[in-house]
Design a protein around this motif. Structure first.
Motif, mmCIF file in Angstrom:
data_model
loop_
_atom_site.group_PDB
_atom_site.id
_atom_site.type_symbol
_atom_site.label_atom_id
_atom_site.label_comp_id
_atom_site.label_asym_id
_atom_site.label_seq_id
_atom_site.Cartn_x
_atom_site.Cartn_y
_atom_site.Cartn_z
ATOM 1 N N THR A 45 -1.392 21.386 -11.950
ATOM 2 C CA THR A 45 -2.446 21.265 -12.959
ATOM 3 C C THR A 45 -1.848 21.354 -14.355
ATOM 4 O O THR A 45 -2.070 20.506 -15.220
ATOM 5 C CB THR A 45 -3.456 22.430 -12.805
ATOM 6 O OG1 THR A 45 -3.739 22.605 -11.431
ATOM 7 C CG2 THR A 45 -4.714 22.158 -13.582
ATOM 8 N N MET A 48 0.322 18.449 -15.375
ATOM 9 C CA MET A 48 -0.394 17.254 -15.788
ATOM 10 C C MET A 48 -0.970 17.411 -17.186
ATOM 11 O O MET A 48 -0.926 16.487 -17.997
ATOM 12 C CB MET A 48 -1.523 17.011 -14.799
ATOM 13 C CG MET A 48 -2.230 15.733 -15.078
ATOM 14 S SD MET A 48 -3.133 15.224 -13.653
ATOM 15 C CE MET A 48 -3.792 13.724 -14.282
ATOM 16 N N ILE A 49 -1.498 18.558 -17.435
ATOM 17 C CA ILE A 49 -2.079 18.783 -18.757
ATOM 18 C C ILE A 49 -0.997 18.682 -19.825
ATOM 19 O O ILE A 49 -1.187 18.062 -20.865
ATOM 20 C CB ILE A 49 -2.750 20.170 -18.807
ATOM 21 C CG1 ILE A 49 -3.920 20.200 -17.847
ATOM 22 C CG2 ILE A 49 -3.177 20.497 -20.205
ATOM 23 C CD1 ILE A 49 -4.653 21.503 -17.828
ATOM 24 N N LYS A 52 0.042 15.171 -20.502
ATOM 25 C CA LYS A 52 -0.930 14.449 -21.305
ATOM 26 C C LYS A 52 -0.855 14.860 -22.764
ATOM 27 O O LYS A 52 -0.897 14.043 -23.672
ATOM 28 C CB LYS A 52 -2.318 14.713 -20.741
ATOM 29 C CG LYS A 52 -3.374 13.847 -21.375
ATOM 30 C CD LYS A 52 -3.150 12.391 -20.981
ATOM 31 C CE LYS A 52 -4.274 11.485 -21.444
ATOM 32 N NZ LYS A 52 -4.538 11.486 -22.847
ATOM 33 N N ASN A 56 0.230 12.635 -25.980
ATOM 34 C CA ASN A 56 -0.596 12.527 -27.170
ATOM 35 C C ASN A 56 0.194 12.783 -28.437
ATOM 36 O O ASN A 56 -0.149 12.288 -29.498
ATOM 37 C CB ASN A 56 -1.768 13.519 -27.094
ATOM 38 C CG ASN A 56 -2.972 12.869 -26.473
ATOM 39 O OD1 ASN A 56 -2.828 11.948 -25.690
ATOM 40 N ND2 ASN A 56 -4.152 13.336 -26.832
ATOM 41 N N GLN B 35 -8.666 13.524 -23.365
ATOM 42 C CA GLN B 35 -9.123 12.313 -22.691
ATOM 43 C C GLN B 35 -9.413 11.226 -23.712
ATOM 44 O O GLN B 35 -10.000 11.468 -24.746
ATOM 45 C CB GLN B 35 -10.393 12.645 -21.916
ATOM 46 C CG GLN B 35 -10.946 11.468 -21.160
ATOM 47 C CD GLN B 35 -11.958 11.957 -20.137
ATOM 48 O OE1 GLN B 35 -11.624 12.803 -19.329
ATOM 49 N NE2 GLN B 35 -13.164 11.445 -20.199
ATOM 50 N N ASN B 39 -6.885 6.966 -20.842
ATOM 51 C CA ASN B 39 -6.920 7.820 -19.667
ATOM 52 C C ASN B 39 -8.318 8.369 -19.483
ATOM 53 O O ASN B 39 -8.584 9.535 -19.736
ATOM 54 C CB ASN B 39 -5.947 8.992 -19.910
ATOM 55 C CG ASN B 39 -5.221 9.352 -18.646
ATOM 56 O OD1 ASN B 39 -5.674 9.051 -17.562
ATOM 57 N ND2 ASN B 39 -4.096 10.001 -18.815
ATOM 58 N N PHE B 42 -9.158 11.533 -17.216
ATOM 59 C CA PHE B 42 -8.206 12.633 -17.312
ATOM 60 C C PHE B 42 -8.797 13.962 -16.886
ATOM 61 O O PHE B 42 -8.227 14.668 -16.061
ATOM 62 C CB PHE B 42 -7.697 12.729 -18.753
ATOM 63 C CG PHE B 42 -6.744 13.849 -18.957
ATOM 64 C CD1 PHE B 42 -7.092 14.943 -19.740
ATOM 65 C CD2 PHE B 42 -5.512 13.846 -18.343
ATOM 66 C CE1 PHE B 42 -6.209 15.984 -19.926
ATOM 67 C CE2 PHE B 42 -4.634 14.891 -18.517
ATOM 68 C CZ PHE B 42 -4.984 15.959 -19.312
ATOM 69 N N GLU B 45 -9.381 14.174 -13.238
ATOM 70 C CA GLU B 45 -8.132 14.309 -12.478
ATOM 71 C C GLU B 45 -7.609 15.728 -12.531
ATOM 72 O O GLU B 45 -7.228 16.310 -11.526
ATOM 73 C CB GLU B 45 -7.057 13.377 -13.058
ATOM 74 C CG GLU B 45 -7.200 11.947 -12.603
ATOM 75 C CD GLU B 45 -6.176 11.070 -13.315
ATOM 76 O OE1 GLU B 45 -6.448 9.888 -13.480
ATOM 77 O OE2 GLU B 45 -5.108 11.606 -13.717
ATOM 78 N N VAL B 46 -7.594 16.221 -13.713
ATOM 79 C CA VAL B 46 -7.035 17.557 -13.867
ATOM 80 C C VAL B 46 -7.838 18.595 -13.103
ATOM 81 O O VAL B 46 -7.296 19.458 -12.425
ATOM 82 C CB VAL B 46 -6.977 17.954 -15.349
ATOM 83 C CG1 VAL B 46 -6.549 19.396 -15.487
ATOM 84 C CG2 VAL B 46 -6.018 17.055 -16.088
#
Lengths: 670, 112
Positions: A45, A48-49, A52, A56, B35, B39, B42, B45-46
């Motif tokens: 978890t 993935m965060i 992302k 960004n 998000q 995506n 997102f 998914e998370v």
């Protein structure tokens, strides 16, 4: 536009570039973007965060959930990443170990993170060299700023360059401006390069040339490290100044800054090791020597090494540096070869030279004869120390070590990774098992030496170990006729050899045990030399101490193991840890019986080690694959087991294995 | 269309209430901000990843707790992981419970 990719995009199109320039100030707009980040975390978890969030921020993200994978990624691609973010608590490897490893091998800024915000944990991060510590949940703002660490580090490197008059100096400083370049040539993903210089060509050169000044990041290969260690040893650790070291090393393209920063790390490593036990430093020297046969410093060590055995483990540990006291009788012959053992001699410094000695020690076999028992402890101690000091350096040295037939040489084997760990373990082991400082020293050093040898890359740490192992091996070898310098495995072989020898010597036996244990653990670490199996088989004598050691080892193992373990981790991460743990245990047990105190290893999983040691020992010997056998049995502690297993099992494939973690103790050849 | 709008409104209300009750916190907002068009799923998914992972962790915890003598260290490790995950996605309540759980582990309080 999707700036996920970061760099490349920008230059391409307006929108992209505008995005990159959005930061407002033209100079560094591009710069933070495109930063190549490697994220390591076992929590999917969170991973993935983070990914992302980093995307960004326009960074280039690579994620992996296992530390071993991360390490291999980093190794394969030396310049592939600019910064590493790692979690503290991971099942396969401790985050701190990874941190140390990365710091030593690749000199990349590492950021630790955890949900754990306890002060001691954060402190640990700082002491291990993390450049930042983030508390989960991680906010994107925190991630936006991580580029500062990269810049800072580069700046240091560049500054060095400048001073040394490298071409790029002027350019380097202008990192920000380079960002602009970056955008245009960002595709490379080397915004770093762009930073360095506006000139693309130059960048390429720099990139390719690791040792040249141009390259901001120097790759400290095993050989280089060995040279470094030798130089430091020659100068004397106190008097070793970067300038002189640089002169002594005489490596073209190497800047004073490179040396300075490496020296700093090395010192840190030494301090850590010596904190564990005095011996260790001694070992280091010895290790260093053996591996660096070339350096020649080993010779001095060898004399010492020999002494170790004589000295009784206790002495070894203390005497590591100047060991020669205890067993000199036996060790003498070995000493020559052993150079490795010289660790014992107060040369904690760069064992590199010693490592060579260790390698040279292949002759150590001689040692085995006479000293087998004695030397080993010392070696171990040395190894530890050496290993510790080397941390990374040994690795380099280790490579040398492997050359020598004696076990040490083996250690050097390319297992750079394991080297470090092995060494650590080796030393630890030696210490713990030795119960008597001597034993461990011998072993440790042997192991370390071995490791050093094997670990070419890792070099620093291992060297001591390899040495230890070599030492051990020698003794063992004689008995069992170690496969020759099989040390490569990191000394396991050595250790095992030692144990075998010891058996001969009775009192050595206890030591050998330690050593043996050491070996097994070493094996894991050393991976390099699978040889270990050989040694043990015959010698298993050491096994005896297992039982007795437990009690002692734990306590005695103190520091060394822990230190080593840590060290190992960093370097080897996977293997090392296990090994060291094992090593320690082994040692402790061995030592305990012998002398009753293995001073060093206690810290680490003494119990763990002890068990492992015992088991390992018994197992190891019979089996060439030390790793497996040893681990399987005792290790109750996974780490050890894997370590051992690796070592043992790895006879051939040492290198790749490092990831032992969960190796296979089951194979223990008992 | 009406239905969709209504659903959306309900969703917003539900979410707000979650915030108010302390189930979710700022971190979740951050997650939502992450998000974007590139995506779109997102958050989904998370969160699903979180569910899977925490389910596994909870299973482990249950198993460990049912043992005669629970290994608190392991329990603690599991809970720590759960705590990290939940805090990352903003599951505040879960996180708080984890903290309490860990205290019990420290005290070796099986009952707790």
């Amino acid at each position: 536009m999707n700036l996920g990719g970061g760099e490349t995009v920008k230059s391409m199109s307006m929108p992209n570039s505008s995005v990159s320039w959005k930061s407002g100030d033209g100079v560094t707009d591009q710069f933070p973007a495109g930063l190549r980040v490697l994220v390591v975390d076992d929590d999917p978890t969170c991973l993935m965060i983070l990914e992302k969030m980093l995307r960004n921020c326009l960074y280039e993200v690579t994620k992996c959930n296992r530390a071993e994978i991360a390490l291999s990624l980093l190794r394969e691609n030396k310049n592939g990443f600019d910064i590493v973010i790692s979690d503290v608590h991971m099942p396969d490897m401790d985050g701190f170990k990874l941190l140390e490893c990365v710091g030593l091998e690749m000199d990349l800024p590492v950021i630790m993170m955890s949900a754990d915000d306890g002060k001691n944990v954060v402190m640990k991060g700082v002491t291990h060299g993390a450049c930042d510590y983030l508390i989960k949940p991680v906010r994107i703002e925190a991630l936006k700023n991580i580029w500062q660490h990269v810049v800072r580090r580069k700046k240091h490197e560049w500054k060095d360059f400048e001073q040394t008059g490298s071409v790029e100096d002027g350019e380097r400083q202008q990192k920000p401006p380079e960002d602009a370049d970056y955008s245009s040539s960002a595709n490379e993903g080397n915004w770093r390069n762009s930073k360095k210089r506006k000139d693309e060509e130059e960048e390429a050169e720099e990139r390719d040339d690791t040792s040249t000044l141009k390259k901001p990041r120097v790759v400290w290969s095993v050989e280089l490290h060995q040279q470094f260690v030798a130089a430091v040893n020659q100068l004397g650790i106190d008097k070793a100044v970067p300038k002189k070291i640089l002169e002594l090393m005489n490596v073209p393209g190497l800047t004073r800054e490179n040396v300075a920063s490496h020296l700093q790390k090395y010192r840190l490593y030494l301090r850590r090791i010596s904190g564990v036990s005095q011996h260790q430093s001694g070992f280091n020297n010895s290790f260093m020597g053996p591996s660096d046969a070339t350096f020649g410093s080993i010779s001095s060590l060898s004399g010492l090494d020999m002494q170790l055995p004589a000295q009784s483990l206790a002495t070894l540990q203390a005497a590591v540096l100047g060991r020669s006291t205890t067993k000199s009788s036996i060790s003498m012959p070995l000493v020559d070869q052993r150079n490795l053992f010289s660790f014992e001699t107060p040369k904690p410094r760069f064992g590199e030279g010693q490592q060579q000695q260790l390698s040279n020690n292949s002759k150590q076999i001689n040692l085995l004869h006479g000293i087998p028992t004695n030397m080993e402890p010392k070696q171990l101690a040395n190894l530890h120390q050496s290993a510790q000091s080397f941390g990374g350096m040994n690795m380099q040295v280790n490579s040398h070590g492997s050359q020598s037939n004696s076990l040490l040489v083996q250690m050097a084997q390319p297992e750079s990774r394991s080297q470090m760990l092995n060494e650590i373990n080796g030393s630890h082991r030696i210490q713990s098992s030795m119960g008597q400082p001597i034993m461990s020293n011998g072993c440790a050093s042997g192991v370390l030496a071995r490791n050093g040898m094997a670990n070419n890359a890792r070099g620093t740490l291992y060297n001591p170990l390899s040495q230890a192992s070599s030492v051990l091996d020698f003794s063992v070898n004689h008995g069992t006729d170690l496969p020759g310098s099989s040390f490569p495995i990191g000394g396991n072989a050595g250790i095992s050899s030692l144990p075998s020898k010891e058996m001969l010597h009775e009192d050595v036996i206890s030591e050998t045990k330690g050593t043996r244990g050491f070996l097994p653990s070493y094996d894991v670490l050393s991976e390099l030399h699978q040889q270990k199996s050989q040694v043990w088989g015959s010698q298993n004598v050491g096994l005896t101490y297992e039982t007795s050691h437990h009690a002692n080892m734990r306590g005695s193992c103190d520091v060394s193991p822990s230190v080593i373990v840590q060290q190992g981790f960093s370097s080897i991460q996977n293997n090392g840890q296990n090994r060291s743990a094992m090593g320690k245990a082994v040692f402790s047990s061995g030592q305990e019986s012998a002398h009753g105190n293995v001073p060093n290893i206690s810290q680490q999983p003494n119990t763990f080690l002890l068990d492992n040691l015992l088991m390992v020992k018994a197992e190891r010997f019979p089996d060439a694959s030390y790793h497996n056998t040893i681990f399987a049995e005792q290790l109750g502690q996974e780490d050890l087991m894997s370590v051992f297993l690796k070592q043992q099992g790895d006879t051939g494939s040492v290198e790749s294995e490092f990831g032992f973690d969960g190796h296979h103790l089951d194979n223990l050849p008992v | 269309m009406e239905g969709v709008i209504q659903l959306q409104r309900q969703l917003v209300e539900y979410r707000t209430s979650l915030y108010n009750e302390g189930f979710l916190d700022d971190q979740f907002i951050q997650l939502q901000q992450l998000q974007d068009e590139s995506n779109p799923d997102f958050v989904v998914e998370v969160v699903s990843l979180f569910f899977e992972d925490s389910q596994r962790l909870l299973n482990e915890l249950t198993k460990a707790l049912h043992q005669q003598s629970s290994d608190f260290k392991r329990l603690d490790a599991h809970v720590h992981q759960l705590k990290g995950s939940s805090s990352s996605i903003g599951a505040q309540r879960v996180q708080k419970v984890c903290i309490a759980f860990r205290h019990y582990c420290d005290e070796q309080n099986t009952e707790g």
